[in-house]
Design an enzyme around this catalytic site. Structure first.
Site, mmCIF file in Angstrom:
data_model
loop_
_atom_site.group_PDB
_atom_site.id
_atom_site.type_symbol
_atom_site.label_atom_id
_atom_site.label_comp_id
_atom_site.label_asym_id
_atom_site.label_seq_id
_atom_site.Cartn_x
_atom_site.Cartn_y
_atom_site.Cartn_z
ATOM 1 N N GLN A 60 -4.246 -47.224 30.396
ATOM 2 C CA GLN A 60 -3.197 -47.847 29.588
ATOM 3 C C GLN A 60 -1.835 -47.170 29.703
ATOM 4 O OE1 GLN A 60 -2.801 -49.424 24.966
ATOM 5 N NE2 GLN A 60 -4.675 -48.523 25.664
ATOM 6 N N SER B 137 -1.461 -43.446 16.829
ATOM 7 C CA SER B 137 -2.241 -44.534 17.416
ATOM 8 C C SER B 137 -1.542 -44.980 18.683
ATOM 9 C CB SER B 137 -2.363 -45.695 16.427
ATOM 10 O OG SER B 137 -3.250 -46.665 16.929
ATOM 11 N N GLU B 138 -2.314 -45.140 19.756
ATOM 12 C CA GLU B 138 -1.741 -45.395 21.079
ATOM 13 C C GLU B 138 -0.805 -46.599 21.116
ATOM 14 O OE1 GLU B 138 -5.341 -45.863 23.332
ATOM 15 O OE2 GLU B 138 -5.497 -47.992 22.914
ATOM 16 N N ASN B 139 -1.064 -47.569 20.216
ATOM 17 C CA ASN B 139 -0.247 -48.785 20.216
ATOM 18 C C ASN B 139 1.066 -48.629 19.466
ATOM 19 O OD1 ASN B 139 -2.218 -48.602 18.094
ATOM 20 N ND2 ASN B 139 -1.716 -50.674 17.456
ATOM 21 N N SER C 188 4.867 -44.127 23.435
ATOM 22 C CA SER C 188 3.612 -43.697 22.827
ATOM 23 C C SER C 188 2.756 -42.913 23.819
ATOM 24 C CB SER C 188 2.835 -44.921 22.340
ATOM 25 O OG SER C 188 1.656 -44.517 21.685
#
Lengths: 228, 217, 228, 217
Positions: C103, D47-49, D89
């Site tokens: 990601q 949080s990665e998002n 992020s």
């Protein structure tokens, strides 16, 4: 309770060692942490490598740090200015080392340090003196130069407001190098006009989240020396 | 023959900047172009230090030293403008998002090489700023300069003798004598000042020129 | 007068050709431009390469695009989910190509495209299957993998508000891939809840400046299909 | 001997998270750690998002689907939290700004290799998400898992047989049987559940272990 606000400029600069690499935010006077630079002169660390867009103006700020002979090397994009006589003299007499970096490569190398990138291919500077001796590569028919991150021990940054977690917002074009320098340093030290309550900064609007900030010192604007 | 003044060169450049263009005006001579953009034409001025939608200089006394341009002069922000940090600002340049940048120059070569950051003099203190990023980043690079040095040497040259800013990066050259397109087959004259002949222009120019409306080779 | 607001989703998607690379923002339902995806199905382009964090859920949105057999290849980090049965079936039967990207490499490759970086060395994925066949290098004693930018013809992005210059703000974690995808596409098409007057967005707070946005279409929240 | 429950493993992990730490809790088992962080200790969950300062799940009916965690479950934001985009992020992760991340695992090797994204089964659909970024990015990587598979095979192994997520990246392993540090000279047992002997732990573990307080080699 986490509180990154420190009481004084001296506290904010504790631990800067001789030989440290120190980034200093600002483009011209905008975003220049004038009191932190003065504090660094007082703090006394020597043999510094300074990363800044310029190399000082007049006799104050970065120029004063140079004049006090604390700087071994400067990494910047635009040292020569109408009033950069302190740098000019040191440079001409071989008393300071200069690494001249195109401004966008400077910004991207700082950003790369903060983002954990090992190196990157940039088109800027290809075929010029500033890429001499550097690795190059043609990618999809376009020429690029390989550039490496610039890490720092300390970043001295000027922002507008901070809360006790170190969340920051900036003012207009004074933002410039602040956010990326904070991310690239082991210890980001931030001078702000105003400390606000936790929650006073809108989470959508925070430019530098506190994770990038280690120490904050408040120098209210009416006390701060005007820089132009 | 009457040479274009600096303001006339700026006005000529402004003619080629369409509505909606994202434009960076380099420090020095190119800054003049802002004064010649037609009112009512919406053009987005970018400043390397993190401004999009830069407006004209403020009234005397209304300067804000947190709102300056690349030349460190106070400016204003148009309604709809935005601020961002340096990595994002140079990402805009390098990523090809600017339609046009206008730069000054010491020399431009027949192949579109640009020299504008360093005279090469051994005692000169070098300073590059954002010039190399702009030279390779914008979709079109316009150069604005005097056609010749004060001592009469052509600044439009076969090969640059000054250190390069960018390789094959110039799109169009605007001088006090002419407007010249840099194309793969050479330098094409777009227009010349009144009263100047093509032969005279060639005489003032080190690099070979292709006349207006000349058939393509 | 510059006005990037278009009248309809159909206008917003004009010109997407067969074989185009289309980025779609969103992480789960947050930031997913549901009406633009529906519009893309209606628009009819085939043989698309889709760049998204996931590969669709249930029967709607991206899953519906896949089900309509418009997608040749998907570039994503996390295709397998509880309800990713449309993708699962196409993948198992060899009817869709998958490029699986960690990601953070996905985000950085998209960012690199927007910022004109030719390639970059990332530590992520080193020594794993996802780096097989890729160039590696040890830099300052740490291993890195060379990754290349991902450019797109179109980006379909969901934001909260836009003005006529295309300046954008987002809502909470729905920001996710929006800003970087807008920067990496030739044509960034943005679906917003609300169009506001020029000047209504604070210049300090604009997340995506209009330079990265080509078309905006307003789909008010009360009309937009709820996505979860 | 009583094995730790999942919640007991989570509570054990929570003990090692100091005030002021920036922490990412991976999807699945690690999410439980949030329930065991002592109230009053300020810890920053990432949080990665694009969230820093993530708070607990909202009350039923108060879900905001624009405010979800990496597992796509609704969360809240603490006072002082912030939002940012995906490149920023993952820059936080990759750049080493997180003090700790907690991840689940299929296997951890004696050298600290981690396998947690793919069983390697030929018909499995691979999905990696942010696991590889977290594995190499955080200053310390904590692994939280059952010590053995359901069929009794050790998940702490000499060499991973599953595809790797990261090489030599694990700092500490928390299982239902023990807590184990990954050090250059091998796996050091930090603690074990009551009633378990070191010999029994070694029997349940494929990789060689170094007993608590054993002299360094």
């Amino acid at each position: 309770m986490i509180n990154k606000i420190v009481a004084s400029v001296a506290d904010a600069l504790a631990g800067v060692r001789d030989g440290a690499t120190v980034m200093i935010s600002g483009f011209g006077g905008a975003g220049q942490p004038a009191e932190l630079i003065d504090g660094l002169i007082e703090q006394g660390a020597r043999e510094l490598t300074i990363v800044n867009n310029n190399a000082g103006n007049g006799d104050t700020g970065l120029a004063a740090l140079l004049k006090a002979r604390r700087v071994r090397k400067i990494v910047c994009s635009f040292p020569r200015q109408a009033d950069s006589y302190v740098f000019d003299e040191l440079y001409r007499s071989g008393q300071i080392e200069l690494e001249l970096v195109p401004q966008g490569n400077l910004a991207e190398r700082i950003r790369a340090a903060g983002a954990g990138i090992g190196a990157f291919f940039t088109p800027t500077g290809y075929g010029t003196q500033l890429a001499q001796g550097k690795e190059t590569r043609i990618i999809s028919g376009k020429p690029f130069v390989l550039e490496y991150p610039i890490h720092a021990d300390f970043a001295l940054v000027k922002a507008l407001k901070a809360d006790r977690w170190g969340n920051l917002v900036y003012r207009k074009a004074a933002r410039n190098f602040g956010p990326i320098m904070a991310s690239a340093a082991q210890c980001a030290v931030v001078q702000v006009d105003q400390v606000v309550e936790l929650g006073a900064l809108d989470p959508e609007v925070i430019v530098t989240p506190g994770i990038f900030v280690q120490r904050v010192v408040c120098v209210p604007a009416h006390i701060a020396r005007a820089v132009a | 023959m009457k040479r274009r003044t600096r303001d006339q060169i700026a006005a000529r450049v402004a003619l080629d900047i369409p509505e909606g263009a994202y434009v960076n005006l380099g420090i020095g001579l190119p800054t003049l172009v802002a004064n010649h953009l037609p009112r009512g034409r919406e053009i987005f001025l970018h400043s390397e230090n993190g401004i999009l939608g830069m407006g004209p200089a403020p009234a005397a006394g209304a300067e804000d030293w947190d709102l300056i341009n690349a030349g460190k002069q106070p400016v204003t922000l148009l309604t709809g403008g935005a601020f961002f940090h340096h990595a994002d600002s140079f990402g805009m340049m390098r990523g090809g998002h600017l339609d046009i940048c206008v730069l000054g120059a010491f020399q431009v070569s027949a192949g579109g090489d640009l020299a504008n950051w360093h005279t090469g003099a051994p005692d000169a203190i070098p300073a590059v700023g954002g010039a190399m990023d702009l030279a390779i980043g914008a979709k079109r690079v316009f150069i604005m300069m005097e056609h010749q040095t004060k001592s009469g040497e052509s600044k439009v040259v076969r090969q640059c003798s000054y250190p390069l800013t960018g390789v094959a990066c110039v799109s169009r050259i605007y001088t006090d004598l002419a407007t010249i397109d840099v194309k793969p087959d050479g330098l094409h004259v777009v227009d010349m000042v009144e009263g100047l002949s093509f032969a005279e222009l060639c005489g003032a120019t080190d690099a070979p020129l292709i006349a207006q409306h000349a058939p393509a080779l």
